[in-house]
Scaffold this motif. Structure first.
Motif, PDB file in Angstrom:
ATOM      1  N   ALA A 289       0.729  -5.674   4.255  1.00  0.00           N
ATOM      2  CA  ALA A 289       1.451  -5.981   5.482  1.00  0.00           C
ATOM      3  C   ALA A 289       1.263  -4.885   6.524  1.00  0.00           C
ATOM      4  CB  ALA A 289       2.939  -6.172   5.174  1.00  0.00           C
ATOM      5  N   ILE A 290       1.078  -3.639   6.071  1.00  0.00           N
ATOM      6  CA  ILE A 290       0.925  -2.516   7.003  1.00  0.00           C
ATOM      7  C   ILE A 290      -0.525  -2.371   7.475  1.00  0.00           C
ATOM      8  CG2 ILE A 290       1.083   0.007   7.194  1.00  0.00           C
ATOM      9  CD1 ILE A 290       3.482  -0.153   5.260  1.00  0.00           C
ATOM     10  N   TYR A 291      -1.477  -2.487   6.539  1.00  0.00           N
ATOM     11  CA  TYR A 291      -2.886  -2.242   6.891  1.00  0.00           C
ATOM     12  C   TYR A 291      -3.761  -3.257   6.159  1.00  0.00           C
ATOM     13  CZ  TYR A 291      -6.573   0.875   8.680  1.00  0.00           C
ATOM     14  OH  TYR A 291      -7.635   1.422   9.379  1.00  0.00           O
ATOM     15  N   PRO A 292      -3.765  -4.519   6.599  1.00  0.00           N
ATOM     16  CA  PRO A 292      -4.505  -5.570   5.886  1.00  0.00           C
ATOM     17  C   PRO A 292      -6.020  -5.381   5.927  1.00  0.00           C
ATOM     18  CG  PRO A 292      -3.667  -6.389   7.985  1.00  0.00           C
ATOM     19  CD  PRO A 292      -3.060  -5.030   7.783  1.00  0.00           C
ATOM     20  N   GLU A 293      -6.523  -4.572   6.875  1.00  0.00           N
ATOM     21  CA  GLU A 293      -7.967  -4.344   6.927  1.00  0.00           C
ATOM     22  C   GLU A 293      -8.446  -3.509   5.745  1.00  0.00           C
ATOM     23  OE1 GLU A 293      -5.901  -3.855   9.357  1.00  0.00           O
ATOM     24  OE2 GLU A 293      -6.480  -5.188  11.002  1.00  0.00           O
ATOM     25  N   VAL A 294      -7.537  -2.769   5.100  1.00  0.00           N
ATOM     26  CA  VAL A 294      -7.906  -1.890   3.984  1.00  0.00           C
ATOM     27  C   VAL A 294      -7.412  -2.444   2.653  1.00  0.00           C
ATOM     28  CG1 VAL A 294      -7.585   0.410   2.974  1.00  0.00           C
ATOM     29  CG2 VAL A 294      -8.002   0.159   5.439  1.00  0.00           C
ATOM     30  N   PHE A 295      -6.165  -2.930   2.617  1.00  0.00           N
ATOM     31  CA  PHE A 295      -5.545  -3.330   1.352  1.00  0.00           C
ATOM     32  C   PHE A 295      -5.514  -4.857   1.217  1.00  0.00           C
ATOM     33  CE2 PHE A 295      -3.628   0.680   2.714  1.00  0.00           C
ATOM     34  CZ  PHE A 295      -3.893   1.485   1.615  1.00  0.00           C
ATOM     35  N   GLU A 296      -5.815  -5.327   0.015  1.00  0.00           N
ATOM     36  CA  GLU A 296      -5.742  -6.755  -0.304  1.00  0.00           C
ATOM     37  C   GLU A 296      -4.971  -6.907  -1.618  1.00  0.00           C
ATOM     38  OE1 GLU A 296      -8.517 -10.664  -1.359  1.00  0.00           O
ATOM     39  OE2 GLU A 296      -9.463  -8.764  -0.753  1.00  0.00           O
ATOM     40  N   VAL A 297      -3.853  -7.610  -1.569  1.00  0.00           N
ATOM     41  CA  VAL A 297      -3.020  -7.816  -2.756  1.00  0.00           C
ATOM     42  C   VAL A 297      -3.466  -9.098  -3.444  1.00  0.00           C
ATOM     43  CG1 VAL A 297      -0.684  -8.162  -3.621  1.00  0.00           C
ATOM     44  CG2 VAL A 297      -1.088  -6.600  -1.706  1.00  0.00           C
ATOM     45  N   THR A 298      -3.801  -8.980  -4.732  1.00  0.00           N
ATOM     46  CA  THR A 298      -4.213 -10.142  -5.526  1.00  0.00           C
ATOM     47  C   THR A 298      -3.028 -10.616  -6.361  1.00  0.00           C
ATOM     48  OG1 THR A 298      -4.969  -8.758  -7.348  1.00  0.00           O
ATOM     49  CG2 THR A 298      -6.562  -9.246  -5.601  1.00  0.00           C
ATOM     50  N   ASP A 299      -3.309 -11.515  -7.314  1.00  0.00           N
ATOM     51  CA  ASP A 299      -2.227 -12.056  -8.139  1.00  0.00           C
ATOM     52  C   ASP A 299      -1.603 -11.012  -9.047  1.00  0.00           C
ATOM     53  OD1 ASP A 299      -2.574 -14.520  -7.011  1.00  0.00           O
ATOM     54  OD2 ASP A 299      -3.900 -15.275  -8.595  1.00  0.00           O
ATOM     55  N   ASP A 300      -2.401 -10.020  -9.489  1.00  0.00           N
ATOM     56  CA  ASP A 300      -1.870  -9.069 -10.462  1.00  0.00           C
ATOM     57  C   ASP A 300      -2.061  -7.614 -10.073  1.00  0.00           C
ATOM     58  OD1 ASP A 300      -4.558  -9.044 -10.675  1.00  0.00           O
ATOM     59  OD2 ASP A 300      -4.660  -9.524 -12.814  1.00  0.00           O
ATOM     60  N   SER A 301      -2.636  -7.350  -8.908  1.00  0.00           N
ATOM     61  CA  SER A 301      -2.833  -5.955  -8.521  1.00  0.00           C
ATOM     62  C   SER A 301      -3.170  -5.883  -7.039  1.00  0.00           C
ATOM     63  CB  SER A 301      -3.954  -5.321  -9.355  1.00  0.00           C
ATOM     64  OG  SER A 301      -4.058  -3.939  -9.069  1.00  0.00           O
ATOM     65  N   CYS A 302      -3.685  -4.738  -6.631  1.00  0.00           N
ATOM     66  CA  CYS A 302      -4.106  -4.533  -5.245  1.00  0.00           C
ATOM     67  C   CYS A 302      -5.476  -3.864  -5.267  1.00  0.00           C
ATOM     68  CB  CYS A 302      -3.092  -3.662  -4.510  1.00  0.00           C
ATOM     69  SG  CYS A 302      -3.558  -3.289  -2.799  1.00  0.00           S
ATOM     70  N   ILE A 303      -6.336  -4.261  -4.332  1.00  0.00           N
ATOM     71  CA  ILE A 303      -7.681  -3.682  -4.277  1.00  0.00           C
ATOM     72  C   ILE A 303      -7.952  -3.174  -2.868  1.00  0.00           C
ATOM     73  CG2 ILE A 303      -8.563  -5.173  -6.121  1.00  0.00           C
ATOM     74  CD1 ILE A 303      -9.887  -6.878  -3.937  1.00  0.00           C
ATOM     75  N   ILE A 304      -8.938  -2.289  -2.775  1.00  0.00           N
ATOM     76  CA  ILE A 304      -9.395  -1.808  -1.473  1.00  0.00           C
ATOM     77  C   ILE A 304     -10.542  -2.711  -1.034  1.00  0.00           C
ATOM     78  CG2 ILE A 304     -10.274   0.159  -0.180  1.00  0.00           C
ATOM     79  CD1 ILE A 304      -7.477   0.537  -1.396  1.00  0.00           C
ATOM     80  N   ARG A 305     -10.413  -3.252   0.159  1.00  0.00           N
ATOM     81  CA  ARG A 305     -11.437  -4.180   0.628  1.00  0.00           C
ATOM     82  C   ARG A 305     -12.790  -3.459   0.765  1.00  0.00           C
ATOM     83  NH1 ARG A 305      -9.207  -8.917   2.607  1.00  0.00           N
ATOM     84  NH2 ARG A 305      -6.952  -8.840   3.030  1.00  0.00           N
ATOM     85  N   PRO A 306     -13.869  -4.119   0.379  1.00  0.00           N
ATOM     86  CA  PRO A 306     -15.205  -3.513   0.560  1.00  0.00           C
ATOM     87  C   PRO A 306     -15.481  -3.259   2.039  1.00  0.00           C
ATOM     88  CG  PRO A 306     -15.293  -5.403  -0.931  1.00  0.00           C
ATOM     89  CD  PRO A 306     -13.934  -5.409  -0.319  1.00  0.00           C
ATOM     90  N   GLY A 307     -16.002  -2.071   2.329  1.00  0.00           N
ATOM     91  CA  GLY A 307     -16.317  -1.718   3.708  1.00  0.00           C
ATOM     92  C   GLY A 307     -15.098  -1.511   4.574  1.00  0.00           C
ATOM     93  N   ALA A 308     -13.952  -1.205   3.937  1.00  0.00           N
ATOM     94  CA  ALA A 308     -12.718  -1.023   4.699  1.00  0.00           C
ATOM     95  C   ALA A 308     -12.839   0.171   5.633  1.00  0.00           C
ATOM     96  CB  ALA A 308     -11.551  -0.820   3.738  1.00  0.00           C
ATOM     97  N   PRO A 309     -12.310   0.076   6.859  1.00  0.00           N
ATOM     98  CA  PRO A 309     -12.344   1.212   7.792  1.00  0.00           C
ATOM     99  C   PRO A 309     -11.400   2.313   7.307  1.00  0.00           C
ATOM    100  CG  PRO A 309     -11.028  -0.570   8.700  1.00  0.00           C
ATOM    101  CD  PRO A 309     -11.639  -1.109   7.451  1.00  0.00           C
ATOM    102  N   LEU A 310     -11.879   3.540   7.340  1.00  0.00           N
ATOM    103  CA  LEU A 310     -11.077   4.663   6.859  1.00  0.00           C
ATOM    104  C   LEU A 310     -10.776   5.652   7.976  1.00  0.00           C
ATOM    105  CD1 LEU A 310     -12.911   5.322   3.458  1.00  0.00           C
ATOM    106  CD2 LEU A 310     -10.893   3.913   3.894  1.00  0.00           C
ATOM    107  N   ASP A 311     -10.847   5.182   9.221  1.00  0.00           N
ATOM    108  CA  ASP A 311     -10.646   6.085  10.345  1.00  0.00           C
ATOM    109  C   ASP A 311      -9.184   6.183  10.782  1.00  0.00           C
ATOM    110  OD1 ASP A 311     -10.668   3.456  11.088  1.00  0.00           O
ATOM    111  OD2 ASP A 311     -11.577   3.809  13.054  1.00  0.00           O
ATOM    112  N   ASN A 312      -8.320   5.297  10.253  1.00  0.00           N
ATOM    113  CA  ASN A 312      -6.906   5.328  10.655  1.00  0.00           C
ATOM    114  C   ASN A 312      -6.071   5.849   9.487  1.00  0.00           C
ATOM    115  OD1 ASN A 312      -4.341   4.921  11.692  1.00  0.00           O
ATOM    116  ND2 ASN A 312      -4.889   2.974  12.674  1.00  0.00           N
ATOM    117  N   GLY A 313      -6.064   7.158   9.350  1.00  0.00           N
ATOM    118  CA  GLY A 313      -5.333   7.773   8.245  1.00  0.00           C
ATOM    119  C   GLY A 313      -3.828   7.612   8.359  1.00  0.00           C
ATOM    120  N   VAL A 314      -3.333   7.443   9.605  1.00  0.00           N
ATOM    121  CA  VAL A 314      -1.887   7.285   9.796  1.00  0.00           C
ATOM    122  C   VAL A 314      -1.389   6.016   9.096  1.00  0.00           C
ATOM    123  CG1 VAL A 314      -0.069   6.890  11.499  1.00  0.00           C
ATOM    124  CG2 VAL A 314      -1.828   8.605  11.927  1.00  0.00           C
TER     125      VAL A 314
END
Length: 278
Positions: free
Chosen positions: A234-259
């Motif tokens: 909900a905060i950073y959908p471009e990086v985080f993706e919640v699946t049925d049983d866990s959470c993964i980092i999206r491939p090629g996720a932008p890492l420039d917004n550390g905040v």
């Protein structure tokens, strides 16, 4: 053999005694109902002219629930004229002891005028039409006339004395039920915006706050224990993706917004989001 006959005789006597006992109780119950529990009809003094007829009815409304809404007067006069007078009046339905004063018109004068005949009789019929209940009261005509002439009861007073009082509470509720006791006295002041003592601390607005400097991250990952609460996505959908049983980092996720990455990590209730600054 003698023992058998004796036992049969005792059983017979016991049965007869039981029948007699039940019969006596039944007679006593019927007598009590006849004397004390049966409906009571009373002729009251009318406040109207000679065409008025006032009456009251008392009955056990809890045992016999009904709404009485009409009265019928019938004269039976077989040996004189008029031979019969029949008049009915309706009134506001009453579901408990009540009194009414009604205008019966010229029919009442005709009925009362024929009440001097010894053979005449008057039947009063009170009906609860919706409940299919009727109560009958029979009078010798002369007796009916004498009760009418000597009536003293007042309708308004009767209704006032027999009115059901609904104002009394059915249950008593303590004044402070479900209310917590007051907090104990304390010298500590609450540091909140509504407290004048700390008003200055809350005077600034969000616009006056120093801007947060953004930063990039070199790596972000999810450790075991994710409860799939969706907070990070909900905060950073471009990086985080919640699946049925866990959470993964999206491939090629932008890492420039550390905040936002840091905000997602702080929002994680189980603290499984980890990252390193670039």
């Amino acid at each position: 053999m003698n023992t058998t006959f004796i036992a049969m005789g005792v059983a017979l006597l016991a049965g007869v005694g039981l029948v007699i006992t039940v019969g006596v109780f039944s007679l006593l119950s019927g007598a009590f109902h006849f004397l004390f529990a049966r409906p009571k009809f009373t002729i009251l003094k009318t406040a109207k002219d000679s065409n008025g007829f006032a009456f009251s009815l008392k009955w056990n409304s809890s045992r016999e629930p009904a709404k009485f809404d009409s009265i019928r007067l019938r004269l039976y006069n077989p040996f004189s004229n008029p031979t019969q007078v029949d008049v009915t009046r309706t009134f506001d339905a009453a579901s408990s002891t009540f009194a009414r004063d009604l205008d019966f018109g010229k029919n009442l004068e005709e009925l009362l005028g024929a009440c001097n005949n010894d053979a005449a009789s008057v039947e009063v019929e009170l009906t609860a039409s919706k409940d299919a209940l009727v109560h009958h009261f029979m009078f010798k005509a002369k007796r009916f006339k004498s009760l009418y002439d000597a009536a003293t009861g007042d309708v308004e007073k009767f209704n006032e004395d027999n009115a059901l009082n609904y104002a009394k509470p059915l249950y008593h509720t303590p004044k402070r039920s479900f209310i917590a006791e007051p907090l104990p006295a304390s010298n500590k002041a609450l540091k909140i915006a509504s407290n004048p003592e700390f008003a200055g601390a809350f005077a600034g607005s969000a616009a006056d706050a120093a801007p947060v400097e953004n930063f990039a991250v070199s790596k972000v990952w999810i450790e075991p224990g994710c409860i799939v609460c969706d907070a990070c996505e909900a905060i950073y959908p471009e990086v985080f993706e919640v699946t049925d049983d866990s959470c993964i980092i999206r491939p090629g996720a932008p890492l420039d917004n550390g905040v936002l990455v840091e905000e997602a990590a702080e929002a994680c209730p189980v603290e499984v989001i980890k990252f390193t600054k670039a």
